[in-house]
Scaffold this motif. Structure first.
Motif, PDB file in Angstrom:
ATOM      1  N   ARG A 161     -23.523  12.125   2.761  1.00 43.20           N
ATOM      2  CA  ARG A 161     -23.132  12.696   4.240  1.00 43.20           C
ATOM      3  C   ARG A 161     -22.308  14.157   4.097  1.00 43.20           C
ATOM      4  O   ARG A 161     -22.397  14.901   4.796  1.00 43.20           O
ATOM      5  N   ALA A 162     -21.246  13.695   3.412  1.00 39.80           N
ATOM      6  CA  ALA A 162     -20.367  15.187   3.266  1.00 39.80           C
ATOM      7  C   ALA A 162     -21.112  16.097   2.651  1.00 39.80           C
ATOM      8  O   ALA A 162     -20.867  17.369   3.020  1.00 39.80           O
ATOM      9  N   PHE A 163     -21.834  15.995   1.819  1.00 42.73           N
ATOM     10  CA  PHE A 163     -22.916  17.030   1.059  1.00 42.73           C
ATOM     11  C   PHE A 163     -23.760  17.400   2.085  1.00 42.73           C
ATOM     12  O   PHE A 163     -23.857  18.838   2.163  1.00 42.73           O
ATOM     13  N   LEU A 164     -24.380  16.519   2.968  1.00 42.63           N
ATOM     14  CA  LEU A 164     -25.162  17.229   3.684  1.00 42.63           C
ATOM     15  C   LEU A 164     -24.551  18.061   4.884  1.00 42.63           C
ATOM     16  O   LEU A 164     -25.222  18.934   5.363  1.00 42.63           O
ATOM     17  N   GLU A 165     -23.400  17.789   5.169  1.00 41.58           N
ATOM     18  CA  GLU A 165     -22.674  18.511   6.158  1.00 41.58           C
ATOM     19  C   GLU A 165     -22.403  19.993   5.526  1.00 41.58           C
ATOM     20  O   GLU A 165     -22.715  20.866   6.104  1.00 41.58           O
ATOM     21  N   GLU A 166     -22.042  20.114   4.240  1.00 44.23           N
ATOM     22  CA  GLU A 166     -22.100  21.587   3.628  1.00 44.23           C
ATOM     23  C   GLU A 166     -23.410  22.401   3.590  1.00 44.23           C
ATOM     24  O   GLU A 166     -23.403  23.294   3.764  1.00 44.23           O
ATOM     25  N   LEU A 200     -26.010  13.725  -7.431  1.00 42.84           N
ATOM     26  CA  LEU A 200     -25.402  14.062  -6.233  1.00 42.84           C
ATOM     27  C   LEU A 200     -23.957  14.674  -6.559  1.00 42.84           C
ATOM     28  O   LEU A 200     -23.618  15.554  -5.831  1.00 42.84           O
ATOM     29  N   ASN A 201     -23.160  14.305  -7.578  1.00 45.13           N
ATOM     30  CA  ASN A 201     -22.160  15.222  -7.997  1.00 45.13           C
ATOM     31  C   ASN A 201     -22.373  16.347  -8.415  1.00 45.13           C
ATOM     32  O   ASN A 201     -21.610  17.145  -7.888  1.00 45.13           O
ATOM     33  N   GLU A 202     -23.506  16.732  -9.205  1.00 45.64           N
ATOM     34  CA  GLU A 202     -23.631  18.073  -9.446  1.00 45.64           C
ATOM     35  C   GLU A 202     -24.089  18.959  -8.189  1.00 45.64           C
ATOM     36  O   GLU A 202     -23.486  20.173  -8.266  1.00 45.64           O
ATOM     37  N   ILE A 203     -24.768  18.534  -7.465  1.00 46.25           N
ATOM     38  CA  ILE A 203     -25.039  19.390  -6.299  1.00 46.25           C
ATOM     39  C   ILE A 203     -24.141  19.473  -5.290  1.00 46.25           C
ATOM     40  O   ILE A 203     -23.984  20.460  -4.436  1.00 46.25           O
ATOM     41  N   SER A 204     -23.199  18.551  -5.214  1.00 44.28           N
ATOM     42  CA  SER A 204     -21.917  18.508  -4.334  1.00 44.28           C
ATOM     43  C   SER A 204     -21.102  19.890  -4.489  1.00 44.28           C
ATOM     44  O   SER A 204     -20.540  20.310  -3.898  1.00 44.28           O
ATOM     45  N   ASN A 205     -21.159  20.041  -6.122  1.00 44.71           N
ATOM     46  CA  ASN A 205     -20.256  21.122  -6.484  1.00 44.71           C
ATOM     47  C   ASN A 205     -20.664  22.454  -6.341  1.00 44.71           C
ATOM     48  O   ASN A 205     -19.978  23.478  -6.571  1.00 44.71           O
ATOM     49  N   ASP A 206     -22.321  22.571  -6.174  1.00 46.17           N
ATOM     50  CA  ASP A 206     -22.633  23.833  -6.309  1.00 46.17           C
ATOM     51  C   ASP A 206     -23.892  23.730  -5.102  1.00 46.17           C
ATOM     52  O   ASP A 206     -25.047  23.852  -5.456  1.00 46.17           O
ATOM     53  N   LEU A 262     -40.246  24.905  -3.687  1.00 45.44           N
ATOM     54  CA  LEU A 262     -41.218  25.059  -2.746  1.00 45.44           C
ATOM     55  C   LEU A 262     -42.042  26.181  -3.205  1.00 45.44           C
ATOM     56  O   LEU A 262     -43.394  26.226  -2.963  1.00 45.44           O
ATOM     57  N   GLN A 263     -41.604  27.437  -3.846  1.00 46.62           N
ATOM     58  CA  GLN A 263     -42.409  28.145  -4.610  1.00 46.62           C
ATOM     59  C   GLN A 263     -43.343  27.798  -5.763  1.00 46.62           C
ATOM     60  O   GLN A 263     -44.544  27.861  -5.824  1.00 46.62           O
ATOM     61  N   LEU A 264     -42.803  26.651  -6.610  1.00 49.18           N
ATOM     62  CA  LEU A 264     -43.727  25.874  -7.306  1.00 49.18           C
ATOM     63  C   LEU A 264     -44.726  25.081  -6.753  1.00 49.18           C
ATOM     64  O   LEU A 264     -46.092  25.075  -7.435  1.00 49.18           O
ATOM     65  N   CYS A 265     -44.506  24.630  -5.465  1.00 50.58           N
ATOM     66  CA  CYS A 265     -45.388  23.880  -4.698  1.00 50.58           C
ATOM     67  C   CYS A 265     -46.641  24.833  -4.305  1.00 50.58           C
ATOM     68  O   CYS A 265     -47.737  24.595  -4.225  1.00 50.58           O
ATOM     69  N   ASP A 266     -46.102  25.934  -4.021  1.00 55.65           N
ATOM     70  CA  ASP A 266     -47.068  27.172  -3.580  1.00 55.65           C
ATOM     71  C   ASP A 266     -48.066  27.486  -4.783  1.00 55.65           C
ATOM     72  O   ASP A 266     -49.230  27.597  -4.603  1.00 55.65           O
ATOM     73  N   GLU A 282     -24.689  26.168  -3.064  1.00 59.26           N
ATOM     74  CA  GLU A 282     -25.751  27.452  -3.175  1.00 59.26           C
ATOM     75  C   GLU A 282     -26.941  27.080  -4.311  1.00 59.26           C
ATOM     76  O   GLU A 282     -27.986  27.599  -3.777  1.00 59.26           O
ATOM     77  N   ASN A 283     -26.560  26.544  -5.325  1.00 55.54           N
ATOM     78  CA  ASN A 283     -27.617  26.461  -6.442  1.00 55.54           C
ATOM     79  C   ASN A 283     -28.373  25.265  -5.936  1.00 55.54           C
ATOM     80  O   ASN A 283     -29.864  25.638  -6.196  1.00 55.54           O
ATOM     81  N   PHE A 284     -28.178  24.292  -5.120  1.00 55.41           N
ATOM     82  CA  PHE A 284     -29.097  23.120  -4.598  1.00 55.41           C
ATOM     83  C   PHE A 284     -29.958  23.892  -3.865  1.00 55.41           C
ATOM     84  O   PHE A 284     -31.303  23.777  -3.947  1.00 55.41           O
ATOM     85  N   ILE A 285     -29.347  24.768  -2.767  1.00 58.15           N
ATOM     86  CA  ILE A 285     -30.637  25.553  -2.131  1.00 58.15           C
ATOM     87  C   ILE A 285     -31.527  26.554  -2.776  1.00 58.15           C
ATOM     88  O   ILE A 285     -32.493  26.514  -2.162  1.00 58.15           O
ATOM     89  N   ASP A 286     -31.097  27.056  -3.784  1.00 56.13           N
ATOM     90  CA  ASP A 286     -31.609  28.018  -4.439  1.00 56.13           C
ATOM     91  C   ASP A 286     -32.833  27.214  -5.263  1.00 56.13           C
ATOM     92  O   ASP A 286     -33.970  27.816  -5.223  1.00 56.13           O
ATOM     93  N   THR A 287     -32.411  25.954  -5.732  1.00 50.53           N
ATOM     94  CA  THR A 287     -33.400  25.294  -6.464  1.00 50.53           C
ATOM     95  C   THR A 287     -34.476  24.717  -5.656  1.00 50.53           C
ATOM     96  O   THR A 287     -35.597  24.926  -5.917  1.00 50.53           O
TER      97      THR A 287
END
Length: 156
Positions: free
Chosen positions: A8-13, A105-111, A123-127, A113-118
């Motif tokens: 939930r803290a990650f989602l807030e970020e 979760l630990n990796e994406i919580s630390n970055d 989504l581009q891969l799905c396209d 911006e990288n999570f959002i980029d991924t």
């Protein structure tokens, strides 16, 4: 702090970074977003493994989808070809093609911006896969028409 609290803290970020207020989970940890009225993107914490499952509803396959499409999806699933570490599943009742990917979760919580980029790259891969499925289906139908025009007929 529990895994769910960390999640939930990650989602807030993510909400703060993206400005997407709907990036919130229900009591069980499920987040569901509609992106560009094209994709339903879902996130679910798997507390036992501290992983976040992202699953994207890519498209619905028709009952007459050519076998070459399924072959491409199987190659992607077995050999990771053009899947960026994720995998496809097909929901049996609706024939929806689902792209699945696990985040640590630990990796994406630390970055964040990288999570959002991924996610954007996913989504581009799905396209790309939608285009590939469409092209494969179109080519398969053209080949079927050519075979039938030549009087050879289709083998079962």
């Amino acid at each position: 702090m529990s895994n769910m609290d960390d999640y939930r803290a990650f989602l807030e970020e993510v909400r703060k970074t993206t400005g997407i207020e709907s990036f919130t989970s229900d009591e069980g940890g499920l987040v569901s977003l509609n992106v560009d009225e094209k994709y339903n993107v879902n996130f679910q914490l798997v507390e036992e493994t501290n992983k976040v499952l992202c699953f994207i509803e890519v498209c619905t396959l028709n009952k007459d989808t050519p076998k070459n499409v399924y072959r491409d999806l199987l190659v992607g699933a077995l050999f990771g070809q053009d899947t960026a570490g994720g995998y496809f599943t097909i929901e049996p009742q609706t024939e929806s093609l689902i792209y699945n990917y696990f985040f640590d979760l630990n990796e994406i919580s630390n970055d964040v911006e990288n999570f959002i980029d991924t996610i954007e790259k996913m989504l581009q891969l799905c396209d790309m896969w939608i285009e590939r499925i469409s092209t494969t289906a179109d080519n398969d139908k053209k080949n079927e028409e050519l075979i039938n025009l030549n009087g050879i007929g289709m083998m079962s």
